[in-house]
Design an enzyme around this catalytic site. Structure first.
Site: not given
Ligand code: F6P
Length: 321
Positions: A11, A72, A103, A126, A128, A130, A172
Site C-alpha cells: 500500500g 502486490r 511487513d 505504510t 498503518d 504497525d 487491518r
Molecule cells: O497496509 C496499508 C493499508 O492501507 C491497510 O490499512 C488496508 O487494510 C490496506 O492497505 C488496503 O489495501 P488495498 O489498497 O490493497 O485495498
C-alpha cells in the site's frame, strides 16, 4: 557497489516520494548510480528499471503517492518469481536494494536476500504504523491528520442532527490510526483489534449520549475483532435500537501531500538507508525510536509486535465524558 535500486511496494503512503528523493540524491552524492524499479516486486520480475538522476526526483517531495508506482505481487511470493527477479537485477547491474514498504515488502526482501544474496535495507512506509523498530512509519502522521480533519467535518453534521456516527479508519491488524484519531477528534469510543470491543459497554455509553450530548462518534479500526463499522453498528443497533450513520474513510487516508513530520522522517530514513547499504550492511530496517535513528533486523520488524499504548484508550474515554 556501483549501482543500487530503489522501489516501493504494498500500500502506498504519503511521504514515499520524499523517501525516494532522499535515496536517489544520497546515492548520487555517495558516487553510486541509483535505479528506480517500477511497480514493486512485480516490476522487478519484469525488469522495469530506469536510471534516476538528481533532477528525476525534482518537485516530488510534497506529492502523495509514489512516482515509482506500487503493487502486490503473487508471483514474487513463489521461489521461481524471486529467481526471475534476482536474474533481472543481475542483468541490470543492480548490486543492492532499498525497499520502501511494510511487513509484506520486508518479508519478500528477506526471502530474496536469503535465496540470492541481494543486500537489502528497508524503509518503513505504510500508513498503518504497525512495524516494530520505529516509533512512526512514513505516511502515518499524514493519514492521521487526514482522518482527523474528516471526523471534524462529520462532527459538524452529527451535532446538527444529534446523531450517532460510526467512522471506520484503516488498520487491518492494528489500531494505531484509530487510537490517535479517536483521541484527537474527541471520539466517544474507539474500537481497535488490540482490545476487546464490548457491545454492552457501548450500549450503556450510548444511553449517556442520548441524555445530554448532541452527537456521538465511534471510531472503528477496519480490523476490529467485532468487524468493521457497518458490522459493529448493526450489532449495537440490534442490542439497543439506536439509529446511526456510517462513514468509511477508506483510501482517502492514503493520499495527500505529506505533513512536515512525514517529509522529515522520509528524508532522514532515505539518507540513512543508503549510507547503511553502502557500508556493507544488509537485512536491516532503518527507523526512528525516541528521536534517534536505529537499525533493526528486517525479520524482527514483523515478528515482534509493536505495542499500542493502552493508557491512551483510558485518556480518550475520560476526555470524552
Ligand atoms: O497496509 C496499508 C493499508 O492501507 C491497510 O490499512 C488496508 O487494510 C490496506 O492497505 C488496503 O489495501 P488495498 O489498497 O490493497 O485495498
Amino acid at each position: 557497489m556501483r549501482r543500487i535500486g530503489v522501489f516501493t511496494s504494498g500500500g502506498d503512503s504519503p511521504g514515499m516520494n520524499a523517501a525516494i528523493r532522499a535515496v536517489v540524491r544520497t546515492g548520487i552524492h555517495q558516487g553510486v548510480e541509483v535505479c528506480g524499479i517500477h511497480r514493486g516486486y512485480a516490476g522487478m520480475i519484469r525488469g522495469e528499471v530506469t536510471q534516476l538522476e538528481a533532477r528525476s526526483v525534482s518537485n516530488i517531495l510534497q506529492r502523495g503517492g509514489t512516482i515509482l508506482k506500487t503493487a502486490r505481487s503473487d508471483e514474487f511470493m513463489a521461489k521461481e518469481g524471486r529467481a526471475k527477479a534476482a536474474a533481472k537485477l543481475k542483468k541490470k547491474g543492480i548490486e543492492g536494494l532499498v525497499a520502501i514498504g511494510g511487513d509484506g515488502t520486508f518479508q519478500g526482501a528477506v526471502a530474496l536476500n536469503e535465496e540470492h544474496g541481494t543486500p537489502i535495507v528497508g524503509i518503513p512506509g505504510t500508513i498503518d504504523n504497525d512495524l516494530y523498530g520505529t516509533d512512526f512509519t512514513i505516511g502515518y502522521d499524514t493519514a492521521v491528520n487526514t482522518a482527523m480533519e474528516a471526523i471534524d467535518k462529520i462532527r459538524d453534521t452529527a451535532g446538527s442532527h444529534e446523531r450517532l456516527f460510526y467512522v471506520e479508519v484503516m488498520g487491518r491488524q492494528s489500531g494505531f490510526i484509530a487510537l490517535d484519531v479517536g483521541l484527537t477528534s474527541g471520539a466517544e469510543y474507539i474500537a481497535i483489534p488490540e482490545t476487546k470491543t464490548d457491545i454492552d459497554e457501548l450500549k450503556s455509553l450510548l444511553k449517556g449520549f442520548r441524555k445530554d450530548k448532541s452527537s456521538a462518534i465511534i471510531v472503528v479500526a477496519e480490523g476490529d475483532e467485532q468487524g468493521g463499522a457497518f458490522t459493529l453498528a448493526k450489532k449495537v443497533k440490534d442490542a439497543s435500537g439506536y439509529e446511526y450513520r456510517v462513514c468509511v474513510l477508506g483510501h482517502v487516508q492514503r493520499g495527500g501531500s505529506p505533513t512536515s513530520r512525514d517529509r522529515l522522517l522520509a528524508s532522514k530514513l532515505g539518507y540513512t538507508a543508503v549510507t547503511t547499504l553502502l557500508s556493507g550492511a544488509s537485512n536491516l530496517m532503518v527507523g526512528e525510536v525516541n528521536g534517534k535513528i536505529v537499525l533493526t533486523p528486517l525479520r524482527e520488524t514483523w515478528q515482534h509486535r509493536k505495542i499500542i499504548d493502552p493508557g491512551l484508550i483510558e485518556i480518550a474515554s475520560i476526555l470524552s465524558l
